[in-house]
Design an enzyme around this catalytic site. Structure first.
Site, PDB file in Angstrom:
ATOM      1  N   ASP A 237      -2.767 -57.046  -7.516  1.00 34.60           N
ATOM      2  CA  ASP A 237      -4.035 -57.174  -6.770  1.00 34.60           C
ATOM      3  C   ASP A 237      -5.210 -56.738  -7.627  1.00 34.60           C
ATOM      4  OD1 ASP A 237      -2.342 -57.800  -4.686  1.00 34.60           O
ATOM      5  OD2 ASP A 237      -2.456 -55.826  -3.754  1.00 34.60           O
ATOM      6  N   ARG A 298      -2.717 -63.204  -3.336  1.00 33.22           N
ATOM      7  CA  ARG A 298      -2.089 -63.128  -2.033  1.00 33.22           C
ATOM      8  C   ARG A 298      -3.174 -62.853  -1.003  1.00 33.22           C
ATOM      9  NH1 ARG A 298       1.593 -57.699  -1.735  1.00 33.22           N
ATOM     10  NH2 ARG A 298       0.164 -56.205  -2.709  1.00 33.22           N
ATOM     11  N   TRP A 300      -5.124 -61.250   1.533  1.00 33.37           N
ATOM     12  CA  TRP A 300      -5.382 -59.918   2.085  1.00 33.37           C
ATOM     13  C   TRP A 300      -6.240 -60.117   3.324  1.00 33.37           C
ATOM     14  CZ3 TRP A 300      -9.450 -55.969  -0.017  1.00 33.37           C
ATOM     15  CH2 TRP A 300      -9.259 -54.719   0.594  1.00 33.37           C
TER      16      TRP A 300
END
Ligand SMILES: *[C@@H]1O[C@H](CO)[C@@H](O)[C@H](O)[C@H]1NC(C)=O
Ligand SMILES: *[C@@H]1O[C@H](CO)[C@@H](O)[C@H](O)[C@H]1NC(C)=O
Ligand SMILES: *[C@@H]1O[C@H](CO)[C@@H](O)[C@H](O)[C@H]1NC(C)=O
Ligand SMILES: CC(=O)N[C@H]1CO[C@H](CO)[C@@H](O)[C@@H]1O
Length: 342
Positions: A237, A298, A300
């Protein structure tokens, strides 16, 4: 560079739960729908552009951004040199010397060397520039993680782990290295977030900078941000937040042999106005120093939006591209992945 795919790719992740009528969702997988989605968004941009241009307080609209033009006409330079010999020895001392509510640009001319400082630039001090020589840069480094205990004896958390937090508008950095050199967290370990740079103000620009860390390196927190010719390094991330940002000609580097996730974008939840956000990467290069698989991002939250256009991707980028995190694929659940080879 044999590891790079020759084809430029255009890839997008968009979870459009709330904002798209169901008819669009049903056809979202086709190129035609994607094209109309793009043009709809461009139209929206054209309308909003005028609005954004006038957002700065006191603007009358006579230039694209009047307060910025004024600031650029009135520059002051402070020399900062950790070895002495400048006006200040630390960046913090130089920031303290900037008058509150300055209307002119203040350039901190950062002489080469390591600045072992945790920096906070308050929104009360806009138009600040950190300028350094990219060939012999100023390196701003600290090593807190989310688990580091603060003065109150409690963990500082992700935000508190940041080496350099910029909350003011119209910030510019050139040739600076922002670093969090905390030891790399084990995959899945708690409290391993270690932010090197957090950007919260708007109309900020970073040229030829390096943002270097592990988990959660760059907190692209909120506002309009531009990154050009930058290197961004991390593990999981490592570009994340609610920002509305364009990354051009940047090198995005995974440093791990385990799975890396480049982005975790978020548009909803609590930050006001975040729906107007997303990360765009254009003419960037994605590569691995560690050799582990790379996910492009991804989700969030339920409306994450990330686009990679004309970006070279090394062989470590997994074919599926994205990870839904808490949101399941495919489109029926609201997460929409699109890939087009240009
Ligand atoms: C120029 O900038 C300085 C520092 O922000 C400020 O004190 C001064 O008033 C400004 N001058 C003009 C003409 O705006
Ligand atoms: C930022 O500056 C304002 C005005 O001086 C002050 O009230 C505020 O406490 C500062 N914020 C932080 C987090 O230091
Ligand atoms: C793409 O980025 C590279 C640097 O990575 C730069 O040399 C090149 O000029 C860029 N191309 C375009 C079209 O911007
Ligand atoms: C981080 C980065 O992109 N550094 C580059 C900045 O510009 C100099 C000179 O053009 C390059 O040598 C660096 O590699």
């Amino acid at each position: 560079m044999g590891r790079h795919m020759a084809l430029p790719l255009l890839l997008a992740l968009a979870a459009l739960v709330a904002s798209l009528p169901s008819a669009s969702l049903a056809t979202a997988g086709t190129a035609g729908a994607f094209d109309s989605w793009l043009s709809a968004n461009q139209k929206d941009f054209a309308i909003n552009q005028a609005l954004y241009a006038k957002k700065a307080v006191g603007d009358t609209g006579s230039t694209i951004d009047e307060s910025l033009s004024k600031a650029e006409d009135n520059k002051t330079t402070y020399v900062v040199d950790p070895k002495g010999g400048g006006d200040y020895k630390t960046i913090t001392a130089a920031i303290d010397a900037i008058p509150e509510g300055n209307t002119g640009r203040v350039i901190l001319d950062l002489k080469p060397g390591e600045y072992r400082e945790k920096i906070f630039l308050n929104l009360s001090k806009p138009y600040v520039t950190f300028k350094s020589d990219p060939k012999n840069p100023a390196i701003i480094a600290w090593s807190d993680t989310a688990a580091t205990l603060g003065k109150d004896g409690k963990p500082v958390g992700t935000v508190g782990s940041t080496t350099c937090a910029i909350e003011s508008d119209y910030f510019v950095a050139y040739g600076v290295v922002f670093k969090n050199d905390a030891p790399l967290a084990k995959p899945g370990a708690k409290g391993g977030q270690a932010v090197a740079l957090r950007t919260f103000g708007t109309k900020q620009a970073f040229y030829n900078c390096t943002i270097d860390g592990g988990q959660d390196t760059l907190y692209d927190h909120k506002g309009l941000h531009y990154f050009k010719d930058c290197v961004i390094k991390g593990s999981v991330d490592f570009i994340f937040g609610f920002g509305r940002s364009l990354y051009e000609n940047c090198r995005i580097v995974s440093i791990v042999k385990e799975i890396a996730v480049l982005t975790a974008q978020q548009r909803t939840k609590t930050i006001e106005g975040a729906i107007e956000s997303g990360f765009s990467f254009k003419n960037c290069t994605i590569m691995s120093e560690g050799g582990g698989d790379i996910y492009l991002g991804r989700a969030w939250g339920d409306s994450s939006r990330v686009i990679y256009a004309y970006t070279e991707m090394s062989k470590e980028v997994v074919p599926v591209g994205w990870d839904g995190w808490n949101i399941k694929q495919p489109e029926s659940t609201g997460v929409y992945f699109y890939r087009r080879d240009a």
